[in-house]
Design an enzyme around this catalytic site. Structure first.
Site, PDB file in Angstrom:
ATOM      1  N   LYS A  48      72.895 -32.999  44.702  1.00  9.94           N
ATOM      2  CA  LYS A  48      73.259 -33.582  45.984  1.00  9.94           C
ATOM      3  C   LYS A  48      74.683 -34.128  46.010  1.00  9.94           C
ATOM      4  O   LYS A  48      75.224 -34.381  47.094  1.00  9.94           O
ATOM      5  CB  LYS A  48      72.266 -34.681  46.354  1.00  9.94           C
ATOM      6  CG  LYS A  48      70.832 -34.194  46.532  1.00  9.94           C
ATOM      7  CD  LYS A  48      70.693 -33.161  47.641  1.00  9.94           C
ATOM      8  CE  LYS A  48      69.230 -32.828  47.905  1.00  9.94           C
ATOM      9  NZ  LYS A  48      69.070 -31.872  49.023  1.00  9.94           N
ATOM     10  N   ASP A  49      75.298 -34.302  44.841  1.00  8.90           N
ATOM     11  CA  ASP A  49      76.716 -34.691  44.829  1.00  8.90           C
ATOM     12  C   ASP A  49      77.556 -33.699  45.614  1.00  8.90           C
ATOM     13  O   ASP A  49      78.516 -34.063  46.293  1.00  8.90           O
ATOM     14  CB  ASP A  49      77.248 -34.736  43.388  1.00  8.90           C
ATOM     15  CG  ASP A  49      76.778 -35.942  42.618  1.00  8.90           C
ATOM     16  OD1 ASP A  49      76.031 -36.766  43.175  1.00  8.90           O
ATOM     17  OD2 ASP A  49      77.150 -36.056  41.436  1.00  8.90           O
TER      18      ASP A  49
END
Length: 345
Positions: A48-49
């Protein structure tokens, strides 16, 4: 100090370019070669970064986010942590609506990163005012100068993986990948990655991993949302009780459903066999591989990439806790015994 010395200017420069790791012991009885794209290597310990950084930077370019803006998001934990991390670096306030199914580890990490957290009941319908979707929408309507990321319905979620994860996997496998196995929640990871890979080679088989209790597999097969398919389950970040528009069902060849218990044990097996400390959803993806292999999906020429989306440290109070596993009834056979700890007095 010179950037040429290998010093990163901030932690965001470490996002992406995660390693591809060959799986050896856990797959030694399966036909084919198996690799994991280990997204736990991102600085925020999850895939998700990539989307948090991409979405926020695009919003900045469009003038939607500026000094004083509050960023709001709906999350099972990983996206929230990534958004909170990016917000810390860029100087934005961050408010997160999370499901009560999220591990206490994840919620504590969100608070440690400075986010304000609203914990919402997990097992309510998507249109219930208490759902984390509607809580986030309500906060957005009430807070002036706020931006709601809305990853489930944000095309930039998919674009982030089309621009990064897909090209990385293609390059790391020298274009020899035959199958991609990836969990589907918002659908951004599998959709963006697969769209890129299919453009390079349309014969690559894309297999989405879904949970029992989720509506995605049946929707893919029938085009209809069957609410009778939806019921409570434990795996975080996998499956949905609604249909996210971030999911491109056209690039997914089929879905494989997995259970909470099998996925939990498979994650622990990954750690014990490969030394890779992967999360609950990683266990789900690996469990899908075993089920697919049993169905004859792979042969000796298969080169299978399995995306492990996050790190095991997010689940210390869940699948890596013997007490939690016992409470769920997951230690009900001799095969899955407690870990052994001996205290010296």
């Amino acid at each position: 100090m010179s950037h040429k010395l290998g010093i990163n200017q901030n932690i965001l420069e470490l996002i992406g370019n995660t390693p591809m790791i060959k799986l050896n012991k856990i797959t030694d009885e399966l036909e084919g070669e198996f690799y994991t794209k280990f997204e736990g290597y991102n600085p925020g310990h999850s895939t998700k970064d990539r989307i948090a950084h991409h979405i926020i930077e695009q919003a900045e370019k469009e003038g939607l986010i500026k000094k004083g803006t509050t960023i709001i998001e709906t999350t099972s934990g990983n996206t929230g942590f990534s958004i909170a991390m990016v917000s810390r670096i860029k100087g934005y306030d961050c408010i997160l609506a999370v499901t009560s199914k999220s591990s206490s580890d994840k919620i504590d990490m969100l608070k440690a990163m400075g986010a304000k957290v609203y914990v919402c009941p997990a097992h309510v319908s998507a249109d219930d005012p208490r759902s984390y979707y509607n809580v986030a929408k309500k906060l957005h309507s009430e807070i002036a100068d706020s931006v709601y990321i809305n990853q489930y319905f944000n095309q930039l979620n998919t674009d982030a993986h089309y621009n990064s994860t897909g090209p990385e996997i293609w390059e790391q496998t020298d274009g020899e990948i035959t199958h991609l196995v990836a969990a589907s929640g918002t659908g951004g990871t599998i959709s963006g990655t697969s769209r890129y890979l299919k453009e390079q080679n349309p014969n690559i088989k894309i297999i989405g991993v879904d949970a029992y209790g989720s509506v995605l597999k049946k929707f893919h097969e029938t085009g209809e949302l069957d609410t009778k398919e939806s019921y409570p389950y434990r795996i975080e970040g996998l499956g949905k009780n609604l249909i996210p528009t971030a999911t491109d069902f056209d690039v997914i060849d089929k879905f494989e459903k997995v259970s909470d218990e099998d996925s939990a044990h498979r994650a622990r097996e990954i750690a014990l066999s490969e030394g890779v400390f992967a999360g609950y959803t990683s266990g789900a993806a690996m469990q899908a591989v075993f089920q697919l292999a049993k169905k004859g999906e792979f042969d000796e020429n298969s080169k299978v990439v399995v995306i492990f989306p996050d790190h095991g440290s997010r689940y210390m109070s869940k699948i890596y806790s013997d007490d939690w596993m016992q409470e769920q009834g997951f230690f009900d056979t001799e095969k899955f015994a407690h870990s052994e700890i001996e205290f010296i007095k």
